[in-house]
Scaffold this motif. Structure first.
Motif, PDB file in Angstrom:
ATOM      1  N   TYR A 334      10.477  21.092  16.137  1.00 56.26           N
ATOM      2  CA  TYR A 334      11.106  22.296  16.685  1.00 56.26           C
ATOM      3  C   TYR A 334      10.107  23.096  17.523  1.00 56.26           C
ATOM      4  CZ  TYR A 334      14.493  21.300  12.955  1.00 56.26           C
ATOM      5  OH  TYR A 334      15.404  20.707  12.141  1.00 56.26           O
ATOM      6  N   GLU A 337      10.333  30.637  18.575  1.00 52.63           N
ATOM      7  CA  GLU A 337      11.060  31.600  19.393  1.00 52.63           C
ATOM      8  C   GLU A 337      10.232  32.125  20.555  1.00 52.63           C
ATOM      9  OE1 GLU A 337      14.381  33.460  20.502  1.00 52.63           O
ATOM     10  OE2 GLU A 337      14.361  32.532  18.519  1.00 52.63           O
ATOM     11  N   VAL A 340      10.369  30.367  24.046  1.00 50.64           N
ATOM     12  CA  VAL A 340      11.577  30.349  24.881  1.00 50.64           C
ATOM     13  C   VAL A 340      11.321  30.860  26.300  1.00 50.64           C
ATOM     14  CG1 VAL A 340      13.908  31.295  25.149  1.00 50.64           C
ATOM     15  CG2 VAL A 340      13.156  30.435  22.925  1.00 50.64           C
ATOM     16  N   VAL A 367      18.109  27.770  29.398  1.00 50.35           N
ATOM     17  CA  VAL A 367      17.100  27.407  28.410  1.00 50.35           C
ATOM     18  C   VAL A 367      17.767  27.072  27.077  1.00 50.35           C
ATOM     19  CG1 VAL A 367      15.099  28.249  27.107  1.00 50.35           C
ATOM     20  CG2 VAL A 367      15.376  28.862  29.519  1.00 50.35           C
ATOM     21  N   LYS A 369      18.507  27.060  23.260  1.00 47.64           N
ATOM     22  CA  LYS A 369      18.183  28.064  22.230  1.00 47.64           C
ATOM     23  C   LYS A 369      18.787  27.737  20.869  1.00 47.64           C
ATOM     24  CE  LYS A 369      17.777  31.863  25.555  1.00 47.64           C
ATOM     25  NZ  LYS A 369      18.285  33.203  25.978  1.00 47.64           N
ATOM     26  N   LYS A 371      19.552  25.898  17.160  1.00 46.25           N
ATOM     27  CA  LYS A 371      18.649  25.684  16.025  1.00 46.25           C
ATOM     28  C   LYS A 371      18.068  24.271  15.981  1.00 46.25           C
ATOM     29  CE  LYS A 371      20.282  29.245  12.859  1.00 46.25           C
ATOM     30  NZ  LYS A 371      20.814  29.550  11.505  1.00 46.25           N
ATOM     31  N   ILE A 374      15.125  25.491  18.741  1.00 48.68           N
ATOM     32  CA  ILE A 374      14.349  26.680  18.367  1.00 48.68           C
ATOM     33  C   ILE A 374      14.563  26.946  16.878  1.00 48.68           C
ATOM     34  CG2 ILE A 374      13.880  29.085  18.875  1.00 48.68           C
ATOM     35  CD1 ILE A 374      13.423  27.142  21.245  1.00 48.68           C
ATOM     36  N   TRP A 414      17.863  20.039  27.064  1.00 50.59           N
ATOM     37  CA  TRP A 414      18.431  21.017  28.006  1.00 50.59           C
ATOM     38  C   TRP A 414      19.902  20.715  28.301  1.00 50.59           C
ATOM     39  CZ3 TRP A 414      15.581  24.964  30.716  1.00 50.59           C
ATOM     40  CH2 TRP A 414      14.223  25.028  30.358  1.00 50.59           C
TER      41      TRP A 414
END
Length: 790
Positions: A334, A337, A340, A367, A369, A371, A374, A414
């Motif tokens: 992962y 945050e 980002v 972007v 985001k 789970k 991130i 993405w």
């Protein structure tokens, strides 16, 4: 105003720090300007002393025996000595740590447990009391280094990490030194072929890993194939045909084990009309795979390119040092945050052929985001490309392959999920149900990042399992338009006889999964991330463990499969059947718990004293058990390691009827010189290279530079298998400045033209030095030294 001292892990890392800080003054062992001094280690400069340093040898003797054991120094009594060849650089670091010119110190070694430990060793030895900070970064780009220097961590923040590093080193020493000597004294012997002792090596992580491989082999040996039968049908409608497979409505996973039952179903349904009794249709989504951690990268690279675990780690480290990717020794898939806002920079950096179109499209999608991307991270986030554009053509061919995998996995997150239209149909004929599954791709989503060949090969496809066996149903059947209640015609019904398959031997990738899961192979990638911390070893050490097991004669590799030798099997059987106290050595769960306890030491939840007390108690019990065994049964030598390695992924050279190929060679003494240093590489003028094959196969180490044949290992040298055709290429095993080349070093030499950095060479004056060996004349097997330059 005093200067700041930065201690890096190796010269290449020091160079990146110097570039980022504008430090250009190059001296012997360090770089300097008016603000900074940057020096470096070469990995661990210090090593723990051997057990003999803690013994009264006049009383216990020099021969290995149980009478000398256990040797368990108190926590503060462990002593380290400077490694051979490291004295000069060690003195450089110590001089600067104690210098009045230095006002503060920054630990800039790799941001992990081992990186912290190798710095801590030299720091503790100096008894330095200057202010100390920790640089914690995930890439070696100039921007990352400068940002990291603005956000230095206090030394107290990594005190637990340092304690865990010491705990790992001390525990491995206690286990390895005591139990290797104890087991060798009782179960070792002299290997007349190799003319050296047959050491019974024991390790905290190595031995339970061997047990996984041995126990899998025993499962295969005990396996009895059972026949079963599948009944399949072909149905016809006005819109087209479709297949079906019989299943049991009350127990879907039930197999037909009777031929008569299968034939009865065929006879009952053959040519009879059918009806579609169930029709489920839904759209499903398949998200992009998680970003790579080191384990998943290794597994994927092994499947796609056949790279070994050690090879993947080597290539990833090289890409990291070339600022192409972020820190590779991570167990996390992962991103955090705070990354980002920077992700567009990472994306922009890979905008070049062949990724330009994909990058442009990804940039329009926003972007990621979710789970799956991130989330909470461990010490380091997932492996992704850095924010620096890489000249791909400057990477070697293998680095390009690994870099491509990392870039595409990064691009995939993405893109939206792939979307499928999934259909499940149940057709009944005379009360007998047949199931049909079909799946149609509606939108490729992230899969457009990959070519169809890659997806077909299963590089990124999830493997679905049911009742511990792979599903054999075709879930991608092309179906005509169908509707519930529709009548169909049964064109054909037939049965197929199959047999159950034994468990598969571990590949290196499979073994990595099992080590990570403390003996349990966890295929679900999200669940795997949730169960971190209780595995065998760490992401950085697991490849070396596998290599050690092969080098020590415990396992061999046949094609991609790992198989125990007789020596390896006998050791595990001995422990499991006759040494109950020693069984913790083969318990993956127990060793995984020890690894978990080390993580608790790192977090300050367990003291290192408590951790080491458990280690010492376990070792004491095992030594007492070995003494008892010796009194009852005496010495019981285990089997010797095989004298030849079995082929991995290269070509196979067949041996003769007796499994031996003997070639007479004539070698020529050569003198190699480089940088005003010279060394005689002694060669035998006439001798035999004898290769003893295992099961008629000998491992190919690489391509012969003289004739293009295959180079194989013999008892006295590494020579060309085409010797009968007249090729006389051979590299003898005669020591070069005290070092004998290993098969892995020969592989590197044949593939890359140079060995990895070899430490511990001895010059004529007795001084130790480190160097690469490269070809001076490859066709004549002449070598010369190449020294690492700053």
């Amino acid at each position: 105003m005093g200067k700041t001292l930065i201690v890096a892990e190796k010269p290449s890392q020091a160079r990146e720090y110097a570039t980022a800080l504008g430090v250009r003054g190059k001296e012997d062992g360090y770089l300097e300007n008016e603000l900074y001094v940057i020096t470096w280690c070469y990995g661990h400069l210090l090593e723990l002393e051997r057990p003999e340093a803690y013994m009264d040898l006049d009383r216990v003797g020099k021969r290995w025996s149980l009478n000398r054991l256990p040797v368990l120094p108190h926590l503060n009594s462990f002593r380290r000595v400077v490694k051979s060849g490291a004295i000069k650089q060690y003195q450089v670091i110590q001089r600067w740590l104690k210098s009045t010119d230095i006002e503060e110190v920054i630990c800039g070694t790799d941001a992990d447990r081992e990186g912290q430990l190798l710095f801590q060793e030299v720091w503790d030895a100096s008894k330095c009391s200057k202010p100390l900070s920790r640089l914690w970064i995930s890439s070696l780009t100039t921007a990352a280094i400068r940002e990291g220097l603005k956000r230095l961590r206090p030394a107290e923040a990594v005190a637990g990490l340092a304690a865990a590093g010491h705990g790992r080193a001390f525990a491995d020493w206690d286990f390895g030194m005591n139990l290797t000597e104890g087991f060798t004294a009782l179960f070792g012997s002299f290997d007349a072929v190799r003319k050296k002792p047959n050491v019974i090596s024991i390790g905290r992580v190595q031995t339970p890993t061997l047990a996984l491989i041995v126990e899998r082999e025993w499962e295969i040996e005990r396996f009895v194939a059972q026949p079963f039968f599948e009944v399949r049908a072909e149905f016809a409608t006005t819109q087209g045909d479709y297949p079906g497979k019989w299943f049991d409505l009350s127990e879907e996973s039930k197999r037909i084990t009777s031929r008569q039952v299968a034939e009865d179903i065929v006879e009952k349904t053959q040519g009879k009309p059918g009806k579609i009794t169930k029709m489920d249709q839904k759209d499903v989504q398949e998200p992009a795979p998680l970003l790579f951690d080191l384990t998943s990268l290794t597994i994927a690279a092994s499947k796609k390119h056949g790279f070994s675990a050690e090879k993947v780690l080597q290539l990833a480290q090289s890409l990291y040092e070339k600022k192409a990717i972020t820190y590779p020794r991570t167990d996390c898939a992962y991103l955090s945050e705070d990354l980002v806002p920077k992700l567009p920079e990472h994306l922009k950096a890979v905008r070049q052929d062949p990724y330009t179109t994909l990058v442009d499209e990804a940039g329009l999608l926003g972007v990621p985001k979710g789970k799956r991307v991130i989330n909470t991270i461990t010490a380091h986030h997932a492996i992704i490309p850095t924010t620096e554009k890489v000249a791909i053509e400057r990477l070697n061919f293998e680095e390009q392959k690994l870099y491509d995998m990392i870039v595409r996995r990064f691009l995939a997150v993405w893109f939206p999920p792939a979307r499928y239209h999934q259909t499940e149909v149940v057709t009944e004929v005379e009360g007998e149900p047949f199931r049909t599954k079909g799946k149609v791709l509606l939108s490729p989503g992230w899969k457009k990042v990959y070519g169809p060949d890659e997806l077909d090969e299963g590089v990124v496809r999830k493997t679905k399992k049911k009742d511990d066996r792979e599903q054999t149903e075709d879930e991608n059947a092309t179906l005509p338009p169908l509707s519930k209640g529709e009548d169909v015609r049964t064109k054909r019904v037939f049965s197929e006889e199959k047999t159950t398959k034994p468990p598969k031997r571990f590949t290196q990738g499979d073994l990595l999964k099992a080590m990570e899961g403390a003996g349990k192979q966890i295929d679900d990638e999200v669940l795997r991330q949730q169960l971190k911390g209780k595995g065998l070893g760490t992401v950085a050490t697991r490849p070396a463990i596998m290599e050690n097991l092969m080098d020590r004669g415990y396992i061999i590799q046949e094609q991609k499969s790992l198989k125990p030798t007789q020596k390896g099997s006998e050791l595990i059987r001995l422990i499991k059947e006759r040494l109950p106290h020693a069984q913790l050595l083969v318990s993956a769960e127990m060793t995984g718990q020890m690894e978990f306890n080390l993580s608790k030491v790192e977090k300050g939840e367990l003291t290192i004293e408590q951790y080491m007390a458990d280690v010492e108690e376990a070792i004491g019990r095992i030594i007492e058990e070995l003494r008892s065994f010796e009194q009852k049964h005496g010495k019981k030598p285990l089997a010797l390691a095989p004298s030849g390695k079995v082929q991995g992924t290269g070509k196979v050279t067949k041996a003769g009827a007796e499994g031996k190929a003997i070639a007479k060679r004539k070698g020529v003494g050569t003198k190699t010189t480089n940088n005003n240093k010279s060394v005689e590489t002694e060669r035998e003028t006439s001798d035999e290279i004898q290769v003893t094959a295992s099961e008629g196969q000998v491992e190919g180490l690489g391509t012969c530079p003289k004739c293009g044949g295959e180079v194989i290992e013999g008892v006295k040298g590494f020579g060309c298998a085409s010797w009968r055709a007249g090729c006389h290429f051979v590299l003898w095993k005669t020591p070069i400045c005290g070092k004998v080349l290993t098969p892995n070093q020969i592989k590197s030499l044949l593939k890359k033209g140079k060995t990895p950095l070899i430490k511990g060479f001895k010059s004529k004056s007795g001084k130790s030095f480190s160097a690469y060996l490269i070809w001076e004349d490859s066709s004549e097997a002449k070598l010369k030294f190449e020294f690492e330059q700053l």
